[in-house]
Scaffold this motif. Structure first.
Motif, mmCIF file in Angstrom:
data_model
loop_
_atom_site.group_PDB
_atom_site.id
_atom_site.type_symbol
_atom_site.label_atom_id
_atom_site.label_comp_id
_atom_site.label_asym_id
_atom_site.label_seq_id
_atom_site.Cartn_x
_atom_site.Cartn_y
_atom_site.Cartn_z
ATOM 1 N N ASP A 38 27.874 28.699 30.338
ATOM 2 C CA ASP A 38 27.992 27.401 30.428
ATOM 3 C C ASP A 38 28.872 26.896 31.560
ATOM 4 N N LYS A 39 28.573 25.733 31.859
ATOM 5 C CA LYS A 39 29.512 25.171 32.891
ATOM 6 C C LYS A 39 30.864 25.229 32.946
ATOM 7 N N GLN A 40 31.348 25.137 31.781
ATOM 8 C CA GLN A 40 32.837 25.243 31.272
ATOM 9 C C GLN A 40 33.365 26.682 31.886
ATOM 10 N N THR A 41 32.656 27.753 31.492
ATOM 11 C CA THR A 41 32.838 29.195 31.879
ATOM 12 C C THR A 41 33.036 29.152 33.472
ATOM 13 N N GLN A 42 31.945 28.565 33.959
ATOM 14 C CA GLN A 42 31.842 28.747 35.551
ATOM 15 C C GLN A 42 33.195 27.965 36.177
ATOM 16 N N ARG A 43 33.337 26.803 35.502
ATOM 17 C CA ARG A 43 34.480 26.154 36.306
ATOM 18 C C ARG A 43 35.955 26.858 36.004
ATOM 19 N N LEU A 44 35.945 27.502 34.701
ATOM 20 C CA LEU A 44 37.260 28.181 34.485
ATOM 21 C C LEU A 44 37.424 29.493 35.244
ATOM 22 N N VAL A 45 36.187 30.374 35.475
ATOM 23 C CA VAL A 45 36.409 31.314 36.268
ATOM 24 C C VAL A 45 36.539 30.836 37.921
ATOM 25 N N SER A 46 36.039 29.885 38.294
ATOM 26 C CA SER A 46 36.339 29.379 39.797
ATOM 27 C C SER A 46 37.860 28.900 39.934
ATOM 28 N N ILE A 47 38.456 28.539 39.144
ATOM 29 C CA ILE A 47 39.867 27.879 39.009
ATOM 30 C C ILE A 47 40.796 29.244 38.941
ATOM 31 N N ILE A 48 40.273 30.240 38.378
ATOM 32 C CA ILE A 48 40.724 31.594 38.590
ATOM 33 C C ILE A 48 40.903 32.315 39.875
ATOM 34 N N PHE A 49 39.674 32.188 40.385
ATOM 35 C CA PHE A 49 39.378 32.480 41.987
ATOM 36 C C PHE A 49 40.316 31.987 42.600
ATOM 37 N N LEU A 50 40.317 30.529 42.540
ATOM 38 C CA LEU A 50 41.192 29.768 43.536
ATOM 39 C C LEU A 50 42.625 30.144 43.273
ATOM 40 N N LEU A 51 43.133 30.271 42.074
ATOM 41 C CA LEU A 51 44.308 30.699 41.838
ATOM 42 C C LEU A 51 44.835 31.978 42.437
ATOM 43 N N SER A 52 44.028 32.883 42.314
ATOM 44 C CA SER A 52 44.350 34.228 42.799
ATOM 45 C C SER A 52 44.488 34.351 44.454
ATOM 46 N N TYR A 53 43.356 33.617 44.966
ATOM 47 C CA TYR A 53 43.418 33.458 46.534
ATOM 48 C C TYR A 53 44.665 32.652 46.933
ATOM 49 N N ALA A 54 44.881 31.724 46.135
ATOM 50 C CA ALA A 54 46.238 31.022 46.713
ATOM 51 C C ALA A 54 47.410 31.763 46.394
ATOM 52 N N ILE A 55 47.492 32.581 45.309
ATOM 53 C CA ILE A 55 48.790 33.274 44.921
ATOM 54 C C ILE A 55 49.030 34.704 45.427
ATOM 55 N N ASN A 56 47.777 35.048 45.636
ATOM 56 C CA ASN A 56 47.580 36.650 46.206
ATOM 57 C C ASN A 56 47.002 36.997 47.311
ATOM 58 N N LEU A 57 45.770 36.620 47.581
ATOM 59 C CA LEU A 57 45.184 36.802 48.647
ATOM 60 C C LEU A 57 45.654 36.299 50.060
ATOM 61 N N VAL A 58 45.453 35.251 50.213
ATOM 62 C CA VAL A 58 45.842 34.341 51.269
ATOM 63 C C VAL A 58 47.606 34.654 51.696
ATOM 64 N N PRO A 59 48.450 34.673 51.039
ATOM 65 C CA PRO A 59 49.724 34.892 51.361
ATOM 66 C C PRO A 59 50.055 36.253 51.741
ATOM 67 N N ALA A 60 49.242 37.265 51.047
ATOM 68 C CA ALA A 60 49.517 38.537 51.209
ATOM 69 C C ALA A 60 48.985 39.044 52.545
ATOM 70 N N VAL A 61 47.802 38.416 53.015
ATOM 71 C CA VAL A 61 47.069 38.568 54.186
ATOM 72 C C VAL A 61 47.936 38.295 55.319
ATOM 73 N N LEU A 62 48.549 36.841 55.284
ATOM 74 C CA LEU A 62 49.441 36.474 56.315
ATOM 75 C C LEU A 62 50.598 37.547 56.552
ATOM 76 N N TYR A 63 51.351 37.732 55.497
ATOM 77 C CA TYR A 63 52.552 38.631 55.434
ATOM 78 C C TYR A 63 52.400 39.731 55.989
ATOM 79 N N GLY A 64 51.254 40.354 55.394
ATOM 80 C CA GLY A 64 50.781 41.999 56.172
ATOM 81 C C GLY A 64 50.553 41.995 57.629
ATOM 82 N N CYS A 65 49.979 40.755 58.162
ATOM 83 C CA CYS A 65 49.622 40.785 59.549
ATOM 84 C C CYS A 65 51.091 40.588 60.339
ATOM 85 N N ALA A 66 51.879 39.349 59.842
ATOM 86 C CA ALA A 66 53.006 39.298 60.447
ATOM 87 C C ALA A 66 53.816 40.627 60.586
ATOM 88 N N VAL A 67 53.976 41.618 59.540
ATOM 89 C CA VAL A 67 54.625 42.314 59.566
ATOM 90 C C VAL A 67 54.246 43.461 60.649
#
Length: 527
Positions: free
Chosen positions: A109-138
């Motif tokens: 259902d659409k609720q599950t779709q929104r819930l997983v979309s939010i999980i993705f967004l949190l994952s990218y904001a907490i893990n992916l994007v900061p880690a990429v910036l840090y790794g490249c800077a190092v």
């Protein structure tokens, strides 16, 4: 050094800008490149998005401090990519998906779709994007020694580099869209293959005091335990994890992680998507030249390094001529931008298509494509600002940079994989089972990692929780099944005829993958 660095970046940006100057400004045009990517674009984008600075820094550090077992992540991903190409991409393209949670919206259902979309967004904001910036800077600071050139302390230099990389990548993603990123990746991908060969060739000659054969002899003759990719029980990456949590994470990563799959969803047809995924798998066979061999060479040159995140940058600056060093720096920078841009592009897609647009429609508010693109850009800028602030503090994480990446990703990956898989292989499991499965898995995993010491490797824990959660969802499906069995309706936007020669290439890829494990094992050069 600086000239060759900027030259490759300018060439890649110029080619990308010229070829996308007439690109559609619609949401499909911006986020999926108007579904027009050929297999070269798909393959290079997948490969470059995966090969970020995190990998350069993290995997070489791991090889230096442990052994070649970290190679298992990349080699086993080839099998996962074949599974994705054969079984998942036809489903996504058949339903006309723009995001992987679109399948969950149709299946549950659409609720599950929104819930997983939010999980993705949190994952990218907490893990992916900061880690990429840090790794490249190092990596950039290690190659150019900017803290010494500018007379700044290490933390301040990393913070400045993170800001520069973040602003540059954000402008690229916001102004160019997916097709611009993909074309840039082709140029960078060619440079990456050339760079990997040069690093290995020149590094081994440097190790052998100008003689390649002597360098190879030193590499194979000393610290042989580091050449072993077959991890024993109790080590950082036991070989058995290939068949448990690692396989699950790899299938999730290549087949369900939005910022990766979005490259394949943008293919002009199913055949081009499958060819592109196979091309990326070929790239994974060459990846150890960049991700692992430099760490082995550095082990011979600098035993006992304290700041092990500097393994890759130090080996590059000490062994390569300035022109080649600049080229490698541009490749590392380009790989980081590719991952960063793909992450931001997926953030924009997930937010606008799965959260903002449905919210506006429920309020009976009309919104056009230009508004969607504009709102997505605002979110991308906001996430970039947050990541710039947070990412420098990753250096204080205990256990190594690569461990940070894998453990942080685990909180989001396998739970989503579980409900996606059950949704694919069953017809009557209801939406309530997906929500219950997500809640149970995430809660149980947090307890096993932060509260209770199970004594098991975290990848084994993930596999066990996958089994238990799957059984829970199946039981709920038995108790309260869907009234009507789920069927996939054909809403394809592209041709769904598969690549006819794919099985020949799949077999060849599996044989070569197996050969790499034999090469780096006690039966091969690690005996």
């Amino acid at each position: 050094m600086f000239i060759s660095f900027f030259l490759l970046l300018v060439i890649a940006a110029a080619v990308s800008a010229y070829t996308t100057r007439k690109q559609s400004k619609t949401s499909v045009g911006h986020y999926l490149g108007s579904r027009s990517l050929n297999f070269w674009m798909v393959g290079c984008s997948l490969f470059l998005t995966n090969m970020s600075a995190n990998q350069f820094v993290g995997e070489n550090e791991f090889v230096y401090t442990n052994n070649m077992t970290v190679m298992c992540w990349g080699m086993s991903s080839i099998l996962a990519m074949i599974i994705v190409s054969e079984f998942l991409m036809p489903v996504y393209l058949r339903i006309g998906a723009m995001t992987t949670p679109d399948f969950l919206g149709i299946r549950f259902d659409k609720q599950t779709q929104r819930l997983v979309s939010i999980i993705f967004l949190l994952s990218y904001a907490i893990n992916l994007v900061p880690a990429v910036l840090y790794g490249c800077a190092v990596a950039m600071n290690g190659i150019f020694q900017l803290n010494l050139l500018l007379g700044l302390d290490y933390f301040t230099t990393i913070r400045l580099l993170v800001a520069f990389i973040g602003v540059t990548g954000c402008l690229y993603a916001v102004l160019g869209g997916l097709k611009a990123i993909s074309i840039n990746d082709i140029v960078q991908g060619i440079g990456m293959v050339i760079g990997g060969i040069l690093i290995t060739w020149i590094g081994l000659k440097f190790l052998g005091d100008g003689n390649l054969a002597t360098g190879v002899e030193k590499l194979l003759g000393n610290n042989r335990e580091h050449l072993n990719a077959i991890g024993q029980p109790g080590t950082a990456i036991p070989f058995g994890t290939l068949f448990t949590g690692m396989l699950l994470i790899n299938i999730y990563y290549w087949g369900m992680e939005q910022y990766i799959v979005q490259q394949s969803l943008a293919a002009r047809n199913l055949a081009e998507s499958q060819k592109g995924i196979s091309l990326a798998a070929v790239g994974k066979l060459f990846a150890p030249l960049l991700l692992n061999v430099p760490g082995l060479i550095a082990l011979q040159l600098y035993p006992g390094m304290e700041n092990t995140t500097q393994v890759f940058p130090k080996m590059i600056t000490d062994t390569l001529p300035p022109v080649i060093t600049g080229l490698i720096a541009a490749i590392v920078f380009g790989g980081a931008l590719s991952t960063f841009n793909a992450g931001l592009n997926s953030i924009g897609t997930l937010f606008t298509m799965n959260l903002y647009k449905p919210w506006m429609e429920r309020r009976n508010r009309f919104i056009n494509d230009r508004d969607l693109v504009r709102k997505g850009r605002l979110v991308q800028v906001g996430i970039t600002c947050i990541a710039i602030i947070f990412s420098p503090y990753i250096m204080f994480f205990s256990g190594g940079f690569y461990s940070y990446l894998q453990k942080a990703a685990s909180y989001f990956s396998v739970p989503v994989f579980t409900i996606m898989l059950i949704g694919l292989v069953t017809r009557r499991v209801p939406a309530v089972a997906a929500k219950a499965g997500l809640f149970f898995f995430v809660t149980a995993y947090i307890i096993t990692q932060l509260v209770i010491d199970t004594g098991l490797h975290y990848l084994h824990v993930l596999a066990l929780l996958f089994v238990v959660t799957s059984l829970l969802m199946l039981l709920i499906g038995k108790w309260v099944p869907r009234e009507q069995p789920f069927t996939i309706q054909n809403q394809a936007k592209v041709n769904l005829n598969p690549w006819k020669q794919r099985y020949i290439y799949y077999i060849l890829l599996i044989v070569l993958m197996t050969g790499m494990f034999f090469l780096f094992s006690p039966l091969g050069i690690a005996k």
